[in-house]
Enzyme design. Structure first.
Site, PDB file in Angstrom:
ATOM      1  N   SER A 173      -2.980   6.307   8.238  1.00 45.39           N
ATOM      2  CA  SER A 173      -1.862   6.429   7.305  1.00 45.39           C
ATOM      3  C   SER A 173      -0.968   7.583   7.722  1.00 45.39           C
ATOM      4  O   SER A 173      -1.406   8.738   7.753  1.00 45.39           O
ATOM      5  CB  SER A 173      -2.373   6.666   5.888  1.00 45.39           C
ATOM      6  OG  SER A 173      -1.302   6.992   5.025  1.00 45.39           O
ATOM      7  N   MET A 180      -6.760  -0.696  -3.478  1.00 42.40           N
ATOM      8  CA  MET A 180      -6.600   0.756  -3.526  1.00 42.40           C
ATOM      9  C   MET A 180      -7.900   1.390  -4.009  1.00 42.40           C
ATOM     10  O   MET A 180      -8.408   1.049  -5.085  1.00 42.40           O
ATOM     11  CB  MET A 180      -5.454   1.142  -4.459  1.00 42.40           C
ATOM     12  CG  MET A 180      -4.069   0.746  -3.969  1.00 42.40           C
ATOM     13  SD  MET A 180      -3.626   1.474  -2.366  1.00 42.40           S
ATOM     14  CE  MET A 180      -3.780   3.239  -2.720  1.00 42.40           C
ATOM     15  N   ASP A 198       3.320   4.445   4.071  1.00 42.68           N
ATOM     16  CA  ASP A 198       3.348   4.508   2.608  1.00 42.68           C
ATOM     17  C   ASP A 198       4.763   4.786   2.126  1.00 42.68           C
ATOM     18  O   ASP A 198       5.291   5.888   2.312  1.00 42.68           O
ATOM     19  CB  ASP A 198       2.411   5.618   2.111  1.00 42.68           C
ATOM     20  CG  ASP A 198       0.956   5.278   2.351  1.00 42.68           C
ATOM     21  OD1 ASP A 198       0.485   4.276   1.790  1.00 42.68           O
ATOM     22  OD2 ASP A 198       0.286   6.012   3.099  1.00 42.68           O
ATOM     23  N   MET A 224       7.103   5.315  -0.948  1.00 44.13           N
ATOM     24  CA  MET A 224       6.990   5.693  -2.362  1.00 44.13           C
ATOM     25  C   MET A 224       8.363   6.045  -2.926  1.00 44.13           C
ATOM     26  O   MET A 224       9.179   6.674  -2.247  1.00 44.13           O
ATOM     27  CB  MET A 224       6.065   6.906  -2.512  1.00 44.13           C
ATOM     28  CG  MET A 224       4.695   6.715  -1.896  1.00 44.13           C
ATOM     29  SD  MET A 224       3.654   8.178  -2.169  1.00 44.13           S
ATOM     30  CE  MET A 224       2.233   7.766  -1.158  1.00 44.13           C
ATOM     31  N   MET A 267       5.100   1.111  -2.458  1.00 45.23           N
ATOM     32  CA  MET A 267       4.702   1.600  -3.779  1.00 45.23           C
ATOM     33  C   MET A 267       5.978   1.933  -4.545  1.00 45.23           C
ATOM     34  O   MET A 267       6.324   3.104  -4.753  1.00 45.23           O
ATOM     35  CB  MET A 267       3.780   2.818  -3.632  1.00 45.23           C
ATOM     36  CG  MET A 267       2.405   2.447  -3.115  1.00 45.23           C
ATOM     37  SD  MET A 267       1.392   3.889  -2.698  1.00 45.23           S
ATOM     38  CE  MET A 267       1.864   4.108  -0.979  1.00 45.23           C
ATOM     39  N   GLY A 279      -0.262   7.435  -4.588  1.00 44.62           N
ATOM     40  CA  GLY A 279       0.757   8.454  -4.777  1.00 44.62           C
ATOM     41  C   GLY A 279       0.551   9.699  -3.950  1.00 44.62           C
ATOM     42  O   GLY A 279       1.511  10.372  -3.593  1.00 44.62           O
ATOM     43  N   PHE A 280      -0.699  10.004  -3.614  1.00 45.43           N
ATOM     44  CA  PHE A 280      -0.987  11.223  -2.862  1.00 45.43           C
ATOM     45  C   PHE A 280      -2.117  10.985  -1.877  1.00 45.43           C
ATOM     46  O   PHE A 280      -3.056  10.227  -2.158  1.00 45.43           O
ATOM     47  CB  PHE A 280      -1.387  12.365  -3.808  1.00 45.43           C
ATOM     48  CG  PHE A 280      -0.307  12.784  -4.760  1.00 45.43           C
ATOM     49  CD1 PHE A 280       0.681  13.661  -4.360  1.00 45.43           C
ATOM     50  CD2 PHE A 280      -0.272  12.280  -6.042  1.00 45.43           C
ATOM     51  CE1 PHE A 280       1.690  14.039  -5.230  1.00 45.43           C
ATOM     52  CE2 PHE A 280       0.726  12.646  -6.930  1.00 45.43           C
ATOM     53  CZ  PHE A 280       1.715  13.536  -6.528  1.00 45.43           C
ATOM     54  N   GLY A 281      -2.047  11.665  -0.737  1.00 48.63           N
ATOM     55  CA  GLY A 281      -3.131  11.628   0.224  1.00 48.63           C
ATOM     56  C   GLY A 281      -4.199  12.647  -0.135  1.00 48.63           C
ATOM     57  O   GLY A 281      -4.013  13.478  -1.018  1.00 48.63           O
ATOM     58  N   GLY A 282      -5.330  12.561   0.550  1.00 49.79           N
ATOM     59  CA  GLY A 282      -6.381  13.562   0.387  1.00 49.79           C
ATOM     60  C   GLY A 282      -7.244  13.417  -0.844  1.00 49.79           C
ATOM     61  O   GLY A 282      -7.992  14.345  -1.190  1.00 49.79           O
ATOM     62  N   HIS A 313       3.592  -0.420   3.172  1.00 52.99           N
ATOM     63  CA  HIS A 313       3.017  -0.531   1.828  1.00 52.99           C
ATOM     64  C   HIS A 313       4.040   0.005   0.829  1.00 52.99           C
ATOM     65  O   HIS A 313       4.277   1.222   0.753  1.00 52.99           O
ATOM     66  CB  HIS A 313       1.711   0.286   1.799  1.00 52.99           C
ATOM     67  CG  HIS A 313       1.058   0.360   0.468  1.00 52.99           C
ATOM     68  ND1 HIS A 313       0.052   1.275   0.188  1.00 52.99           N
ATOM     69  CD2 HIS A 313       1.233  -0.348  -0.674  1.00 52.99           C
ATOM     70  CE1 HIS A 313      -0.346   1.118  -1.050  1.00 52.99           C
ATOM     71  NE2 HIS A 313       0.363   0.145  -1.602  1.00 52.99           N
ATOM     72  N   HIS A 322      -0.247   2.605   9.020  1.00 52.52           N
ATOM     73  CA  HIS A 322       0.050   2.312   7.624  1.00 52.52           C
ATOM     74  C   HIS A 322       1.169   3.237   7.160  1.00 52.52           C
ATOM     75  O   HIS A 322       1.049   4.465   7.241  1.00 52.52           O
ATOM     76  CB  HIS A 322      -1.212   2.542   6.790  1.00 52.52           C
ATOM     77  CG  HIS A 322      -1.140   2.012   5.392  1.00 52.52           C
ATOM     78  ND1 HIS A 322      -1.242   0.676   5.089  1.00 52.52           N
ATOM     79  CD2 HIS A 322      -0.992   2.658   4.203  1.00 52.52           C
ATOM     80  CE1 HIS A 322      -1.178   0.511   3.782  1.00 52.52           C
ATOM     81  NE2 HIS A 322      -1.002   1.694   3.222  1.00 52.52           N
ATOM     82  N   ASP A 369      -7.738   1.332   1.047  1.00 48.36           N
ATOM     83  CA  ASP A 369      -6.894   2.505   1.300  1.00 48.36           C
ATOM     84  C   ASP A 369      -7.165   3.563   0.241  1.00 48.36           C
ATOM     85  O   ASP A 369      -7.008   3.301  -0.952  1.00 48.36           O
ATOM     86  CB  ASP A 369      -5.423   2.075   1.258  1.00 48.36           C
ATOM     87  CG  ASP A 369      -4.452   3.229   1.461  1.00 48.36           C
ATOM     88  OD1 ASP A 369      -4.887   4.335   1.845  1.00 48.36           O
ATOM     89  OD2 ASP A 369      -3.241   3.018   1.237  1.00 48.36           O
ATOM     90  N   GLY A 370      -7.570   4.754   0.713  1.00 50.17           N
ATOM     91  CA  GLY A 370      -7.714   5.874  -0.201  1.00 50.17           C
ATOM     92  C   GLY A 370      -9.068   6.552  -0.115  1.00 50.17           C
ATOM     93  O   GLY A 370     -10.075   5.972  -0.500  1.00 50.17           O
ATOM     94  N   GLY A 371      -9.079   7.766   0.449  1.00 51.00           N
ATOM     95  CA  GLY A 371     -10.307   8.547   0.506  1.00 51.00           C
ATOM     96  C   GLY A 371     -11.340   8.024   1.475  1.00 51.00           C
ATOM     97  O   GLY A 371     -12.515   8.408   1.416  1.00 51.00           O
ATOM     98  N   GLY A 389      -6.101   8.371   6.218  1.00 47.90           N
ATOM     99  CA  GLY A 389      -5.114   9.406   6.496  1.00 47.90           C
ATOM    100  C   GLY A 389      -5.751  10.680   6.990  1.00 47.90           C
ATOM    101  O   GLY A 389      -5.777  10.977   8.187  1.00 47.90           O
TER     102      GLY A 389
END
Length: 218
Positions: free
Chosen positions: A6, A135, A33, A35, A66, A140-143, A64, A31, A178-180, A200
């Site tokens: 990402s 998801m 993102d 937003m 969003m 909305g946020f990485g990390g 993607h 990827h 996607d996510g974490g 990411g």
């Protein structure tokens, strides 16, 4: 298992170089993102930035969206160099029309589902879907830390798609999470039927992108 880093977690001061680096590190795609600060509480970039990045890599551009109203952005992202566009079920009141529009441009059509969204709402548009993005964080946020029940939902989705697509005579859509995501989730994701990992921090937060991507493939 394919790995799409990402770009949200990359160094924005050298995005072209970051793309070249992950391509050299054998990423399967990137990827992107997108937003709008409304559908999610953050802003990133639009078609002009994507267009400026396209010459730096031959990687698959997985966009993607969003955003609250994705339809007007489909054609601009097509001409910016997207290979696939994923929209959120939650932001598309006319999801069949939106997916049909994406496919009419020769792009891979994806539907994203937030952690609390039931996938069975896809039942009547399966013929228009090439990819389902589950998801595993709230977008909305990485990390962020991966939400375990959302990962389990990817497994339930895979089984449901096997059954529904077989009954309808359709090709099963790819499943993406996607996510974490980090290497500790790879074995379970494979077992659950996930095809593509979006990561990411697990890639761009390391010093060795090739090692990180290889680790995510298990």
């Amino acid at each position: 298992m394919k790995v799409f880093p990402s770009l949200l977690s990359a160094d924005f001061s050298k995005l072209g170089a970051e793309l070249s680096s992950i391509e050299t590190a054998k990423a399967d795609g990137v990827h992107l993102d997108i937003m709008d600060g409304v559908f999610v509480p953050n802003l990133t970039f639009g078609p002009p930035i994507v267009k400026s990045l396209r010459p730096h890599t031959k990687l698959d551009f997985d966009c993607h969206l969003m955003v609250t109203n994705p339809d007007p952005l489909i054609e601009p992202f097509k001409f910016a160099g997207a290979n696939g566009i994923t929209v959120h079920l939650e932001s598309c009141p006319h999801i069949q029309r939106t997916l049909s529009q994406i496919r009419s441009h020769g792009l891979r059509a994806g539907v994203a589902l937030n952690p609390g969204t039931d996938f069975k709402g896809l039942n009547w548009v399966l013929d228009q879907i090439d990819l389902v993005l589950v998801m595993t964080v709230n977008p909305g946020f990485g990390g962020q830390k991966l939400i375990e029940p959302a990962l389990s939902k990817a497994g339930a989705l895979s089984k449901w798609l096997d059954k529904e697509c077989a009954q309808l005579g359709l090709k099963k859509p790819l499943i993406q999470i996607d996510g974490g995501v980090d290497p500790s989730h790879v074995a379970r994701a494979k077992e659950l039927g996930v095809d593509i990992l979006v990561a990411g921090t697990a890639v761009f937060g390391t010093k060795d992108y090739a090692k990180a991507i290889a680790g995510l493939r298990g």
